[in-house]
Design a protein around this motif. Sequence first.
Motif, PDB file in Angstrom:
ATOM      1  N   GLY A  48       0.816  -1.200   0.000  1.00 34.15           N
ATOM      2  CA  GLY A  48       0.000   0.000   0.000  1.00 34.15           C
ATOM      3  C   GLY A  48       0.852   1.253   0.000  1.00 34.15           C
ATOM      4  O   GLY A  48       2.063   1.213  -0.189  1.00 34.15           O
ATOM      5  N   LEU A  49       0.233   2.389   0.247  1.00 32.19           N
ATOM      6  CA  LEU A  49       0.914   3.673   0.239  1.00 32.19           C
ATOM      7  C   LEU A  49       1.482   3.952   1.617  1.00 32.19           C
ATOM      8  O   LEU A  49       0.771   3.916   2.618  1.00 32.19           O
ATOM      9  N   GLN A  50       2.770   4.246   1.684  1.00 29.98           N
ATOM     10  CA  GLN A  50       3.419   4.583   2.949  1.00 29.98           C
ATOM     11  C   GLN A  50       3.989   5.985   2.848  1.00 29.98           C
ATOM     12  O   GLN A  50       4.719   6.296   1.915  1.00 29.98           O
ATOM     13  N   ARG A  51       3.673   6.812   3.822  1.00 31.50           N
ATOM     14  CA  ARG A  51       4.165   8.189   3.824  1.00 31.50           C
ATOM     15  C   ARG A  51       5.316   8.313   4.806  1.00 31.50           C
ATOM     16  O   ARG A  51       5.222   7.879   5.941  1.00 31.50           O
ATOM     17  N   ALA A  52       6.386   8.945   4.381  1.00 33.61           N
ATOM     18  CA  ALA A  52       7.561   9.126   5.229  1.00 33.61           C
ATOM     19  C   ALA A  52       7.404  10.307   6.172  1.00 33.61           C
ATOM     20  O   ALA A  52       8.091  10.402   7.177  1.00 33.61           O
ATOM     21  N   ASN A  54       4.756  11.177   8.040  1.00 40.44           N
ATOM     22  CA  ASN A  54       3.708  10.960   9.053  1.00 40.44           C
ATOM     23  C   ASN A  54       2.432  11.735   8.778  1.00 40.44           C
ATOM     24  O   ASN A  54       1.675  12.031   9.688  1.00 40.44           O
ATOM     25  N   GLY A  55       2.201  12.133   7.524  1.00 38.79           N
ATOM     26  CA  GLY A  55       0.961  12.780   7.153  1.00 38.79           C
ATOM     27  C   GLY A  55       0.917  14.261   7.445  1.00 38.79           C
ATOM     28  O   GLY A  55      -0.075  14.909   7.227  1.00 38.79           O
ATOM     29  N   ARG A  56       2.003  14.848   7.983  1.00 41.25           N
ATOM     30  CA  ARG A  56       2.007  16.264   8.307  1.00 41.25           C
ATOM     31  C   ARG A  56       2.522  17.075   7.131  1.00 41.25           C
ATOM     32  O   ARG A  56       3.380  16.635   6.380  1.00 41.25           O
ATOM     33  N   ASP A  57       2.020  18.308   7.000  1.00 44.85           N
ATOM     34  CA  ASP A  57       2.483  19.214   5.957  1.00 44.85           C
ATOM     35  C   ASP A  57       3.266  20.328   6.628  1.00 44.85           C
ATOM     36  O   ASP A  57       2.714  21.282   7.146  1.00 44.85           O
ATOM     37  N   ASP A  58       4.604  20.219   6.643  1.00 45.73           N
ATOM     38  CA  ASP A  58       5.472  21.209   7.292  1.00 45.73           C
ATOM     39  C   ASP A  58       5.902  22.316   6.349  1.00 45.73           C
ATOM     40  O   ASP A  58       6.729  23.143   6.710  1.00 45.73           O
TER      41      ASP A  58
END
Length: 60
Positions: A48-52, A54-58
């Motif tokens: 599946g899709l893994q985000r490095a 953690n889903g935050r937009d910095d």
Amino acid sequence: MSERAAPFHCPYCGDEDLRPHEQGHGAWECAACNRAFQLKFLGLLARGLQRADNGRDDSI
């Protein structure tokens, strides 16, 4: 999903003037750059899709 999904743009030049190619299923030709290419769906990824991030937009 449909049996035959069409690409919207040529992967080489980005033009939209695409036509099915005579070679068969998944084969397309671009009238703008005079290239023929073939697309093939390989399948779904098991992980599946893994985000490095953690889903935050910095970036804000």
